[in-house]
Design a protein around this motif. Sequence first.
Motif, PDB file in Angstrom:
ATOM      1  N   LEU A  55       0.230  -9.460  15.567  1.00 22.99           N
ATOM      2  CA  LEU A  55       0.757  -9.064  14.265  1.00 22.99           C
ATOM      3  C   LEU A  55       0.987  -7.558  14.218  1.00 22.99           C
ATOM      4  CD1 LEU A  55       1.485  -9.728  11.316  1.00 22.99           C
ATOM      5  CD2 LEU A  55      -0.956  -9.468  10.763  1.00 22.99           C
ATOM      6  N   THR A  56       0.005  -6.786  14.709  1.00 23.55           N
ATOM      7  CA  THR A  56       0.146  -5.333  14.728  1.00 23.55           C
ATOM      8  C   THR A  56       1.350  -4.914  15.549  1.00 23.55           C
ATOM      9  OG1 THR A  56      -2.220  -4.959  14.397  1.00 23.55           O
ATOM     10  CG2 THR A  56      -0.974  -3.184  15.440  1.00 23.55           C
ATOM     11  N   TRP A  57       1.491  -5.489  16.737  1.00 29.35           N
ATOM     12  CA  TRP A  57       2.623  -5.151  17.586  1.00 29.35           C
ATOM     13  C   TRP A  57       3.954  -5.471  16.894  1.00 29.35           C
ATOM     14  CZ3 TRP A  57       4.439  -2.346  21.237  1.00 29.35           C
ATOM     15  CH2 TRP A  57       5.675  -2.668  21.806  1.00 29.35           C
ATOM     16  N   ASN A  58       4.070  -6.648  16.315  1.00 27.08           N
ATOM     17  CA  ASN A  58       5.316  -7.040  15.658  1.00 27.08           C
ATOM     18  C   ASN A  58       5.651  -6.111  14.500  1.00 27.08           C
ATOM     19  OD1 ASN A  58       5.757  -9.200  17.398  1.00 27.08           O
ATOM     20  ND2 ASN A  58       4.627 -10.648  16.104  1.00 27.08           N
ATOM     21  N   ARG A  59       4.634  -5.655  13.797  1.00 28.20           N
ATOM     22  CA  ARG A  59       4.876  -4.714  12.701  1.00 28.20           C
ATOM     23  C   ARG A  59       5.355  -3.367  13.231  1.00 28.20           C
ATOM     24  NH1 ARG A  59      -0.526  -5.881   8.930  1.00 28.20           N
ATOM     25  NH2 ARG A  59       0.409  -7.569   7.675  1.00 28.20           N
ATOM     26  N   LEU A  60       4.764  -2.923  14.339  1.00 28.45           N
ATOM     27  CA  LEU A  60       5.122  -1.619  14.895  1.00 28.45           C
ATOM     28  C   LEU A  60       6.580  -1.561  15.346  1.00 28.45           C
ATOM     29  CD1 LEU A  60       1.886  -0.908  16.957  1.00 28.45           C
ATOM     30  CD2 LEU A  60       2.772   0.533  15.112  1.00 28.45           C
ATOM     31  N   VAL A  61       7.107  -2.656  15.847  1.00 28.86           N
ATOM     32  CA  VAL A  61       8.479  -2.641  16.358  1.00 28.86           C
ATOM     33  C   VAL A  61       9.481  -3.219  15.360  1.00 28.86           C
ATOM     34  CG1 VAL A  61       7.769  -2.657  18.768  1.00 28.86           C
ATOM     35  CG2 VAL A  61       8.117  -4.837  17.585  1.00 28.86           C
ATOM     36  N   ASP A  62       9.010  -3.533  14.165  1.00 30.25           N
ATOM     37  CA  ASP A  62       9.891  -4.020  13.102  1.00 30.25           C
ATOM     38  C   ASP A  62      10.397  -2.818  12.298  1.00 30.25           C
ATOM     39  OD1 ASP A  62      11.140  -5.097  10.910  1.00 30.25           O
ATOM     40  OD2 ASP A  62       9.499  -6.423  10.333  1.00 30.25           O
ATOM     41  N   PRO A  63      11.684  -2.491  12.375  1.00 28.44           N
ATOM     42  CA  PRO A  63      12.182  -1.300  11.668  1.00 28.44           C
ATOM     43  C   PRO A  63      12.066  -1.400  10.156  1.00 28.44           C
ATOM     44  CG  PRO A  63      14.009  -2.599  12.529  1.00 28.44           C
ATOM     45  CD  PRO A  63      12.752  -3.186  13.108  1.00 28.44           C
ATOM     46  N   GLN A  64      11.842  -2.605   9.635  1.00 25.98           N
ATOM     47  CA  GLN A  64      11.712  -2.785   8.195  1.00 25.98           C
ATOM     48  C   GLN A  64      10.270  -2.642   7.712  1.00 25.98           C
ATOM     49  OE1 GLN A  64      14.550  -3.014   6.450  1.00 25.98           O
ATOM     50  NE2 GLN A  64      15.522  -2.874   8.468  1.00 25.98           N
ATOM     51  N   PHE A  65       9.313  -2.574   8.655  1.00 26.98           N
ATOM     52  CA  PHE A  65       7.911  -2.479   8.253  1.00 26.98           C
ATOM     53  C   PHE A  65       7.481  -1.013   8.282  1.00 26.98           C
ATOM     54  CE2 PHE A  65       3.367  -3.237   8.202  1.00 26.98           C
ATOM     55  CZ  PHE A  65       3.278  -4.371   7.389  1.00 26.98           C
ATOM     56  N   PRO A  66       6.748  -0.539   7.275  1.00 27.66           N
ATOM     57  CA  PRO A  66       6.464   0.899   7.135  1.00 27.66           C
ATOM     58  C   PRO A  66       5.295   1.406   7.983  1.00 27.66           C
ATOM     59  CG  PRO A  66       5.557  -0.269   5.261  1.00 27.66           C
ATOM     60  CD  PRO A  66       6.289  -1.307   6.086  1.00 27.66           C
ATOM     61  N   ILE A  67       5.180   0.937   9.220  1.00 27.49           N
ATOM     62  CA  ILE A  67       4.240   1.513  10.177  1.00 27.49           C
ATOM     63  C   ILE A  67       5.053   1.940  11.386  1.00 27.49           C
ATOM     64  CG2 ILE A  67       2.263   1.101  11.687  1.00 27.49           C
ATOM     65  CD1 ILE A  67       1.172  -0.849   9.712  1.00 27.49           C
ATOM     66  N   HIS A  68       4.770   3.135  11.895  1.00 26.10           N
ATOM     67  CA  HIS A  68       5.542   3.702  12.997  1.00 26.10           C
ATOM     68  C   HIS A  68       4.641   3.868  14.220  1.00 26.10           C
ATOM     69  CE1 HIS A  68       8.525   4.670   9.902  1.00 26.10           C
ATOM     70  NE2 HIS A  68       7.497   5.101   9.187  1.00 26.10           N
ATOM     71  N   GLY A  69       5.243   3.803  15.390  1.00 25.18           N
ATOM     72  CA  GLY A  69       4.480   3.967  16.609  1.00 25.18           C
ATOM     73  C   GLY A  69       5.279   4.706  17.662  1.00 25.18           C
ATOM     74  N   ALA A  70       4.571   5.393  18.541  1.00 24.85           N
ATOM     75  CA  ALA A  70       5.218   6.110  19.641  1.00 24.85           C
ATOM     76  C   ALA A  70       4.291   6.099  20.845  1.00 24.85           C
ATOM     77  CB  ALA A  70       5.551   7.545  19.237  1.00 24.85           C
TER      78      ALA A  70
END
Length: 220
Positions: free
Chosen positions: A108-123
């Motif tokens: 779930l965390t991974w899918n949220r991180l790579v979902d441009p519509q979800f307000p969590i960002h990752g690098a």
Amino acid sequence: MTSPAHASAVRRRYQGVDGTTAAVGSGVRCVNMMPSLSLDSIGPPDAVSRRSGAYAPVMDRRAAGTASLWIVTTIRALLPADRDAWLPLWRGYLEFYETELSDEQTALTWNRLVDPQFPIHGALAIGDGGTAVGLVHWLTHAATWAAEPYCYLEDLFVDPAVRGAGAGRALIAHVAAWADAHGSPKVYWLTQDTNATARTLYDRVATHTGYVHYQIGLGA
């Protein structure tokens, strides 16, 4: 290899991938529980996009214990193809904090991180060999003390094998530059009192606010 003159120029200015440039200011104003971040002291990116999700090379730093080797670290947005590179770092991060999460939560965390519509960002921090050596996740949230949202740096982890070469500093710098570009008046994060190694870095790039963190766990 980056020359000292180039590194100095990077500290003075950073250029966006869209061609825009911006002078690096004296830092973000300290309000409420905000660590006072100076982009000069952190070492800002060579480039930072005004658009979410686009990143560029960030910094050079002389590797610990060497006389001439430069470790070049690139910070770039997480991509759907990065799961296999991200997952060992994520697991290392959880292990460091002696935390276990279900495979379902990790997915779930991974899918949220790579979902441009979800307000969590990752690098990811990419070492000079092309290997992912660090990760950072952040989000913004509304606040009662400011009109613009605060930026919360939630997760930060660097492979122990390359610590001291500047990846952690570069990841923090990237989030600070992103937050500044998106109008946030503050970047903040939490760590354990006993996390001495990380706090050595944090004390150099931010202000210890003296606040004590409490929480109440809810649910099953």
